[in-house]
Enzyme design. Structure first.
Site, short mmCIF file in Angstrom:
data_model
loop_
_atom_site.label_atom_id
_atom_site.label_comp_id
_atom_site.label_asym_id
_atom_site.label_seq_id
_atom_site.Cartn_x
_atom_site.Cartn_y
_atom_site.Cartn_z
CG ASP A 8 -40.05 22.28 46.29
OD1 ASP A 8 -40.52 21.16 46.55
OD2 ASP A 8 -39.36 22.51 45.26
CE LYS A 70 -42.71 15.13 47.67
NZ LYS A 70 -42.31 16.35 46.95
CD GLU A 147 -44.09 18.72 44.66
OE1 GLU A 147 -43.77 18.09 43.63
OE2 GLU A 147 -43.87 18.31 45.81
CG ASP A 170 -42.08 19.23 39.23
OD1 ASP A 170 -40.88 18.88 39.23
OD2 ASP A 170 -42.65 19.66 40.24
P1 ADP Z 1 -37.23 16.99 44.16
O1 ADP Z 1 -38.26 18.00 43.82
O2 ADP Z 1 -37.70 15.60 44.03
O3 ADP Z 1 -36.57 17.24 45.45
P2 ADP Z 1 -35.34 18.33 42.44
O4 ADP Z 1 -36.24 19.16 41.64
O5 ADP Z 1 -34.50 19.00 43.44
O6 ADP Z 1 -36.10 17.10 43.08
O7 ADP Z 1 -34.44 17.49 41.43
C1 ADP Z 1 -33.51 16.59 41.90
C2 ADP Z 1 -33.05 15.72 40.79
O8 ADP Z 1 -32.56 16.54 39.73
C3 ADP Z 1 -31.94 14.81 41.21
O9 ADP Z 1 -32.15 13.54 40.69
C4 ADP Z 1 -30.71 15.47 40.60
O10 ADP Z 1 -29.71 14.53 40.29
C5 ADP Z 1 -31.28 16.08 39.35
N1 ADP Z 1 -30.48 17.22 38.88
C6 ADP Z 1 -30.18 18.35 39.53
N2 ADP Z 1 -29.40 19.15 38.78
C7 ADP Z 1 -29.20 18.50 37.61
C8 ADP Z 1 -28.49 18.79 36.41
N3 ADP Z 1 -27.79 19.91 36.27
N4 ADP Z 1 -28.52 17.88 35.41
C9 ADP Z 1 -29.22 16.73 35.55
N5 ADP Z 1 -29.91 16.39 36.64
C10 ADP Z 1 -29.91 17.27 37.67
MG MG Z 2 -39.71 19.14 43.31
#
Ligand code: ADP
Ligand code: MG
Length: 587
Positions: A8, A70, A147, A170
């Site tokens: 991912d 990205k 995804e 998502d």
């Molecule tokens: P991506 O797929 O774009 O890499 P993620 O699924 O890893 O993203 O999500 C990242 C986002 O989720 C970030 O903006 C982060 O701040 C937010 N995030 C992660 N954990 C939490 C949480 N416990 N509460 C709120 N937001 C969160």
């Molecule tokens: Mg993601």
């Protein structure tokens, strides 16, 4: 079969998973964590740092780090950090290399193959860039998996007897993706998908940063330029507070001084959930559009969806959960960690591709996430304007698929037509992506309006075969476009094209259907006025259905025509044809 890893590759965080012992499992990195921040930095010694180390460096030296690259995939954009220039593919390749090493350390063998996930709405260029990033990291990308499809695969894998229609929401760091799908005894059918490339958890953080700065009479953009360290530290504080509010009712934010340092008596801002909700409300509202689009495209109503699945770290936020619950009138499901579902699903896909016995009862059908078509001219009074897009395969059509459209010559005695093939959803081709061209020549002399049938066949590997048939002749032209399937060898492409033949279903080519059309045309001339319009309507339907390449429509239209003919007193004796007149080879 050598190991295939599932990756991912996220805007904020990337994860890697493998399928072994009959189930998908996540790989931990050198820090013992499953999330590797998608951040690259260059330290004082010129050494490249990736992941958590680079995330640390970002707080004190934001100018030496890059993140959220990205969002620039598929563009020419380059950035300079510590005197070195990088493009988004190279930066992504660094993250992929780091994950590859973690996987090799965990598995004790080298890894050369991967399934990488991409947002469903990623276009051709963005998908290619992701494949190139894989290659730069020494990984052959066996499949780019959407995804949300990956997220659904995780749910489908763990709950194979389920029968339901679900929607995956998502919300990651920088992107938002929505997909509607059907799960039926291990079979996963994607129905529709929509998304936005510039909406994610980071926008919530930014909004919070802007709110804090605003309270101190500062503007985010100006501060970012003039006091980058203040903004970097404050952003970190806001990110922590935002996450804290997901499982606490209150959070506080320390405010650094102009140079980015926290003094012992630094000001502190405290906020609770309802305050946070109010601040981020304008962003939450933007979730409605892609959700509405995916549901409309699926031709379902929100209440037809039995389960709402959450993926992406940002769906942990209360304002997001509340919004989703209100929209669908039921609480969302997240029995699997929203951070992990996509990577785990990529590993399930890797198992499907390796013919792992543990997934032998699973089947997945996917859709073409974008519209494919050709450029046409439109007639306005006496003149023609070119540059318009005629869709042949609409977005969200289940693949593999074969569809046809008709284009016509615009001048008398026109001998040649050049078909420009595009991908995209815009009305004008200039806003879509050009994939290639096919020249059709040798059109017989005659008035304008001569017909050329254009047939597109698109498969699960992203291969598009374009064929053209000149009406009234046996001339046939074709080309195979592999923009979406660059990593396949010539032999693999040839084999895939052979397989695609079985998808084609164009009963118009069948003499038995041609005979039925001629019979009905004769009836039109012989039957009374009322019967005439009935038959004409049924015949129009039949011809459209024949050209569409859609089996069910064709059978229904053929039945309809036969019934109409019988009803107006001209029953057609289909004889032995009846069950076999569908024009494909498997009869
Ligand atoms: P991506 O797929 O774009 O890499 P993620 O699924 O890893 O993203 O999500 C990242 C986002 O989720 C970030 O903006 C982060 O701040 C937010 N995030 C992660 N954990 C939490 C949480 N416990 N509460 C709120 N937001 C969160
Ligand atoms: Mg993601």
């Amino acid at each position: 079969m050598p190991p295939v890893i599932g990756i991912d590759l996220g805007t904020s965080n990337s994860l890697c998973a493998v399928f072994d012992g009959g189930r998908p499992r996540l790989i931990t990195n050198a820090h013992g964590e499953v999330l590797t921040p998608s951040i690259v930095g260059v330290d004082d010694k010129g050494q490249i740092l990736v992941g958590a180390t680079a995330k640390e460096l970002r707080v004190t030296r934001p100018a030496s780090c890059v993140w959220a690259f990205k969002r620039w995939m598929g563009t020419e954009r380059r950035v300079e950090i510590a005197g070195r220039e990088f493009g988004p593919q190279e930066l992504s390749a660094m993250v992929l290399t780091s994950l590859k090493h973690d996987a090799e350390a965990a598995l004790g063998e080298t890894v050369h193959h991967a399934v990488i996930t991409v947002p469903a709405y990623f276009n051709d260029n963005q998908r290619n860039a992701t494949k190139v990033a894989g290659e730069l990291a020494g990984l052959r990308v066996l499949r780019l998996l959407n995804e949300p499809t990956a997220a659904a695969l995780t749910y489908g894998f763990h709950d194979r007897d389920a029968e339901r229609r679900l929607i995956v929401i998502d919300l990651g760091g920088g992107t938002f993706d929505v997909t509607v799908m059907d799960v039926f005894q291990g079979t996963l059918e994607i129905i529709s998908t929509a998304g936005e490339g510039m909406l994610g958890g980071e926008d919530f953080t930014d909004r919070l940063v802007a709110w804090v700065l605003d309270g101190r009479g500062l503007n985010l953009e100006t501060a970012e330029m003039r006091q980058p360290l203040l903004v970097a530290r404050l952003r970190r504080e806001c990110e922590v507070a935002k996450c804290r509010l997901s499982d606490h009712s209150e959070a506080s934010i320390r405010i650094p001084d102009m140079s980015g340092r926290f003094s012992d008596d630094c000001p502190i801002v405290t906020l609770d959930r309802s305050e946070f909700q109010r601040i981020v409300d304008p962003i939450v509202e933007r979730l409605a559009r892609p959700i509405g689009k995916a549901i409309r495209d699926s031709r379902l109503r929100p209440e037809d969806l039995q389960e709402v699945i959450l993926a992406g770290g940002a769906t942990r936020m209360w304002p997001v959960r509340e919004f989703v619950e209100k929209y669908f009138g039921r609480p969302p499901v997240c029995t699997h960690d929203p951070d992990e579902v996509v990577a785990l699903g990529a590993a399930v896909q890797a198992a499907l591709m390796s013919d792992d016995a543990a997934v032998s009862d699973m089947v997945m059908t996917d859709i073409c996430p974008f519209t494919l078509g050709v450029e046409i001219c439109k007639e306005f009074g006496q003149s023609y304007a070119d540059g318009y897009f005629l869709p042949v395969i609409h977005r969200n059509t289940t693949i593999p698929v074969s569809r046809e459209q008709i284009v016509q010559t615009i001048r008398p005695n026109q001998q040649e037509v050049t078909l420009s093939i595009y991908q995209g959803d815009a009305r004008k081709v200039k806003d879509n992506v050009l994939l290639g061209r096919l020249t059709v020549s040798g059109i017989p002399p005659g008035p304008s309006g001569l017909v050329v049938h254009v047939r597109f066949t698109y498969d699960i590997n992203g291969i598009l075969e374009v064929e053209a048939f000149v009406g009234g002749t046996t001339k046939h032209f074709s080309t195979v476009l592999t923009h979406n399937a660059k990593n396949l060898s010539k032999r693999e492409i040839a084999a895939a094209v052979r397989l695609m033949q079985s998808v084609k279903f164009f009963p118009r080519d069948d003499v038995r259907n041609q005979r039925l059309v001629l019979f009905a045309e004769r009836v039109v001339g012989e039957v009374g006025t009322f019967g005439r319009s009935e038959v004409e309507m049924a015949l129009d339907q039949f011809e459209q259905a024949m050209a569409s390449g859609e089996r069910e429509w064709f059978y229904a239209a053929r039945r309809g025509l036969l019934e109409t003919l019988a009803a107006v007193g001209f029953p057609y004796d289909a004889g032995d044809d009846e069950e076999t007149s569908h024009g494909d080879d498997d009869s």
